[in-house]
Design a protein around this motif. Structure first.
Motif, PDB file in Angstrom:
ATOM      1  N   TRP A 121       5.569  12.765 -13.573  1.00 41.00           N
ATOM      2  CA  TRP A 121       5.044  14.128 -13.725  1.00 41.00           C
ATOM      3  C   TRP A 121       5.906  15.075 -12.893  1.00 41.00           C
ATOM      4  CZ3 TRP A 121       1.314  15.401 -17.103  1.00 41.00           C
ATOM      5  CH2 TRP A 121       0.750  16.688 -17.027  1.00 41.00           C
ATOM      6  N   PRO A 122       6.316  16.222 -13.449  1.00 40.50           N
ATOM      7  CA  PRO A 122       7.187  17.146 -12.702  1.00 40.50           C
ATOM      8  C   PRO A 122       6.555  17.600 -11.400  1.00 40.50           C
ATOM      9  CG  PRO A 122       7.035  17.778 -15.016  1.00 40.50           C
ATOM     10  CD  PRO A 122       5.989  16.729 -14.789  1.00 40.50           C
ATOM     11  N   ARG A 123       7.347  17.654 -10.351  1.00 40.32           N
ATOM     12  CA  ARG A 123       6.817  18.049  -9.048  1.00 40.32           C
ATOM     13  C   ARG A 123       6.439  19.523  -8.978  1.00 40.32           C
ATOM     14  NH1 ARG A 123       6.638  15.370  -4.659  1.00 40.32           N
ATOM     15  NH2 ARG A 123       7.096  17.197  -3.384  1.00 40.32           N
ATOM     16  N   ASP A 124       6.994  20.352  -9.873  1.00 41.18           N
ATOM     17  CA  ASP A 124       6.669  21.777  -9.817  1.00 41.18           C
ATOM     18  C   ASP A 124       5.506  22.142 -10.745  1.00 41.18           C
ATOM     19  OD1 ASP A 124       8.043  21.341 -12.141  1.00 41.18           O
ATOM     20  OD2 ASP A 124       9.353  23.081 -11.965  1.00 41.18           O
ATOM     21  N   VAL A 125       4.829  21.140 -11.307  1.00 38.21           N
ATOM     22  CA  VAL A 125       3.648  21.380 -12.138  1.00 38.21           C
ATOM     23  C   VAL A 125       2.475  20.623 -11.517  1.00 38.21           C
ATOM     24  CG1 VAL A 125       2.590  21.120 -14.415  1.00 38.21           C
ATOM     25  CG2 VAL A 125       5.042  21.619 -14.226  1.00 38.21           C
ATOM     26  N   GLY A 127      -0.728  18.401 -10.944  1.00 38.74           N
ATOM     27  CA  GLY A 127      -1.223  17.275 -11.723  1.00 38.74           C
ATOM     28  C   GLY A 127      -2.673  17.426 -12.143  1.00 38.74           C
ATOM     29  N   ASP A 128      -3.420  18.319 -11.484  1.00 35.17           N
ATOM     30  CA  ASP A 128      -4.844  18.491 -11.729  1.00 35.17           C
ATOM     31  C   ASP A 128      -5.064  19.519 -12.841  1.00 35.17           C
ATOM     32  OD1 ASP A 128      -7.557  18.805 -11.711  1.00 35.17           O
ATOM     33  OD2 ASP A 128      -7.705  19.426  -9.611  1.00 35.17           O
ATOM     34  N   PRO A 129      -5.673  19.148 -13.979  1.00 39.39           N
ATOM     35  CA  PRO A 129      -5.906  20.114 -15.056  1.00 39.39           C
ATOM     36  C   PRO A 129      -6.793  21.284 -14.658  1.00 39.39           C
ATOM     37  CG  PRO A 129      -6.171  17.866 -15.858  1.00 39.39           C
ATOM     38  CD  PRO A 129      -6.073  17.784 -14.362  1.00 39.39           C
ATOM     39  N   PRO A 132      -4.942  26.382 -12.294  1.00 37.04           N
ATOM     40  CA  PRO A 132      -4.504  27.358 -13.306  1.00 37.04           C
ATOM     41  C   PRO A 132      -3.025  27.261 -13.669  1.00 37.04           C
ATOM     42  CG  PRO A 132      -4.955  28.433 -11.208  1.00 37.04           C
ATOM     43  CD  PRO A 132      -5.481  27.039 -11.095  1.00 37.04           C
ATOM     44  N   LEU A 133      -2.250  26.525 -12.891  1.00 38.72           N
ATOM     45  CA  LEU A 133      -0.832  26.352 -13.205  1.00 38.72           C
ATOM     46  C   LEU A 133      -0.536  24.989 -13.836  1.00 38.72           C
ATOM     47  CD1 LEU A 133       0.803  28.013 -10.066  1.00 38.72           C
ATOM     48  CD2 LEU A 133       0.711  28.895 -12.401  1.00 38.72           C
ATOM     49  N   TRP A 134      -1.594  24.247 -14.176  1.00 33.29           N
ATOM     50  CA  TRP A 134      -1.391  22.977 -14.878  1.00 33.29           C
ATOM     51  C   TRP A 134      -0.985  23.236 -16.318  1.00 33.29           C
ATOM     52  CZ3 TRP A 134      -3.546  20.805 -19.251  1.00 33.29           C
ATOM     53  CH2 TRP A 134      -3.315  19.428 -19.456  1.00 33.29           C
ATOM     54  N   GLU A 135      -0.168  22.360 -16.848  1.00 31.23           N
ATOM     55  CA  GLU A 135       0.168  22.326 -18.267  1.00 31.23           C
ATOM     56  C   GLU A 135       0.496  20.884 -18.611  1.00 31.23           C
ATOM     57  OE1 GLU A 135      -0.452  24.246 -20.920  1.00 31.23           O
ATOM     58  OE2 GLU A 135       1.120  25.757 -20.620  1.00 31.23           O
ATOM     59  N   ALA A 241      -2.805  13.868 -13.103  1.00 28.51           N
ATOM     60  CA  ALA A 241      -1.537  13.133 -13.025  1.00 28.51           C
ATOM     61  C   ALA A 241      -1.051  13.080 -11.584  1.00 28.51           C
ATOM     62  CB  ALA A 241      -0.495  13.804 -13.903  1.00 28.51           C
ATOM     63  N   GLU A 242      -0.371  11.999 -11.263  1.00 28.44           N
ATOM     64  CA  GLU A 242       0.195  11.855  -9.935  1.00 28.44           C
ATOM     65  C   GLU A 242       1.706  12.042 -10.001  1.00 28.44           C
ATOM     66  OE1 GLU A 242      -0.857   8.118  -8.334  1.00 28.44           O
ATOM     67  OE2 GLU A 242      -3.013   8.528  -8.268  1.00 28.44           O
ATOM     68  N   HIS A 243       2.240  12.726  -9.010  1.00 32.45           N
ATOM     69  CA  HIS A 243       3.688  12.877  -8.907  1.00 32.45           C
ATOM     70  C   HIS A 243       4.285  11.567  -8.409  1.00 32.45           C
ATOM     71  CE1 HIS A 243       3.596  17.231  -9.544  1.00 32.45           C
ATOM     72  NE2 HIS A 243       2.503  17.233  -8.798  1.00 32.45           N
ATOM     73  N   ALA A 244       5.528  11.354  -8.796  1.00 35.01           N
ATOM     74  CA  ALA A 244       6.204  10.122  -8.370  1.00 35.01           C
ATOM     75  C   ALA A 244       6.336  10.083  -6.852  1.00 35.01           C
ATOM     76  CB  ALA A 244       7.574  10.028  -9.025  1.00 35.01           C
ATOM     77  N   ASP A 245       6.616  11.239  -6.254  1.00 29.55           N
ATOM     78  CA  ASP A 245       6.747  11.348  -4.806  1.00 29.55           C
ATOM     79  C   ASP A 245       5.701  12.330  -4.319  1.00 29.55           C
ATOM     80  OD1 ASP A 245       9.070   9.673  -4.661  1.00 29.55           O
ATOM     81  OD2 ASP A 245      10.197  11.347  -5.494  1.00 29.55           O
TER      82      ASP A 245
END
Length: 258
Positions: A121-125, A127-129, A132-135, A241-245
């Motif tokens: 999952w991109p780090r600049d997005v 992970g929590d739906p 307001p900045l989730w996509e 979603a979880e970020h890789a790092d």
């Protein structure tokens, strides 16, 4: 076909696919009943839409095929133009299943895509739906997603003879943020066209990306009525979603509305 949409198909065009393309073309290019999304209309006129065809919704093989089509699209979408989108048609059912079933199928498709995504999952997005900045993201690309079904009756802008999903890269919305002249003008035009096309007020969940009270996931699959019916999900059916790092030494991911 007598149109050039077939040239823009990613993968194979099945025997049932030509009719779906003709129906979509008729809907988007109608002069008598202008379709609300001006970007989709312009995208078709300018040859920027791309199309895919997969098996029946609910079958695992359909999600496998969808992941392949979406991957191929994301490899080249920036070279197509700012009004590009990917429309993926699922092989039609023999009967029109209830809207609640098709809603569950839709979220199952997105979960299936995420399970097949080889990239983190991109780090600049977020992970929590509920942010307001989730996509929704796939292959590192944030995507605004819209589902059309045969079960939508009153809300004509979300109706289709067959189940299909449209993927719009968030990249196409850059420069159209809320508060910009182009962005605010586009929202006014689209909402006015929605009122005329649907014969009802735009859904109250339609909002602007990044606005504090906006949740993107609510816009993906709309109810067919002004108010959401009993049992409509209050929280996103997808897991966070979880970020890789995970944020830690590097701090929280940057969040820039686009």
């Amino acid at each position: 076909m007598d149109t050039d949409e077939a040239e823009h198909v990613i993968g194979d065009l099945p025997p049932w696919g030509a009719a779906r393309l003709r129906e979509l073309r008729t809907t988007l290019l109608s002069a008598e009943e202008p379709f609300p999304c001006t970007f989709a209309v312009s995208g078709m006129k300018r040859g920027m839409l791309r199309y895919g065809f997969v098996g029946p919704v609910g079958e695992p093989g359909a999600v496998d095929a969808l992941a392949s089509v979406l991957t191929a699209y994301l490899e080249s979408y920036r070279s197509i133009g700012r009004e590009t989108s990917l429309v993926v048609f699922f092989r039609p059912d023999r009967r029109v299943r209830p809207l609640a079933e098709q809603r569950a199928d839709f979220w199952g498709v997105l979960e299936g895509l995420r399970a097949r995504d080889p990239e983190p999952w991109p780090r600049d997005v977020p992970g929590d739906p509920d942010d307001p900045l989730w996509e929704f993201c796939f292959r590192g690309a944030p995507l605004f997603v819209v589902c059309n079904t045969p079960a939508h009756g009153r809300r004509r802008s979300r109706h289709s003879p067959g189940f299909f999903i449209t993927f719009q890269p968030r990249w196409v919305f850059e420069g159209l943020e809320e508060g910009t002249p182009r962005g605010d003008s586009a929202r006014r035009v689209i909402r006015d066209r929605l009122r005329r096309f649907d014969g009802m007020e735009p859904s109250t969940v339609l909002g602007s990306y990044g606005a504090p009270d906006n949740r993107e996931w609510r816009q993906y699959f709309l109810p067919d009525t002004d108010a959401a019916p009993e049992g409509w999900p209050e929280r996103c059916p997808m897991r966070a979603a979880e970020h890789a790092d995970p944020p830690g030494e590097g701090g929280s991911p940057a969040r820039v509305a686009s």
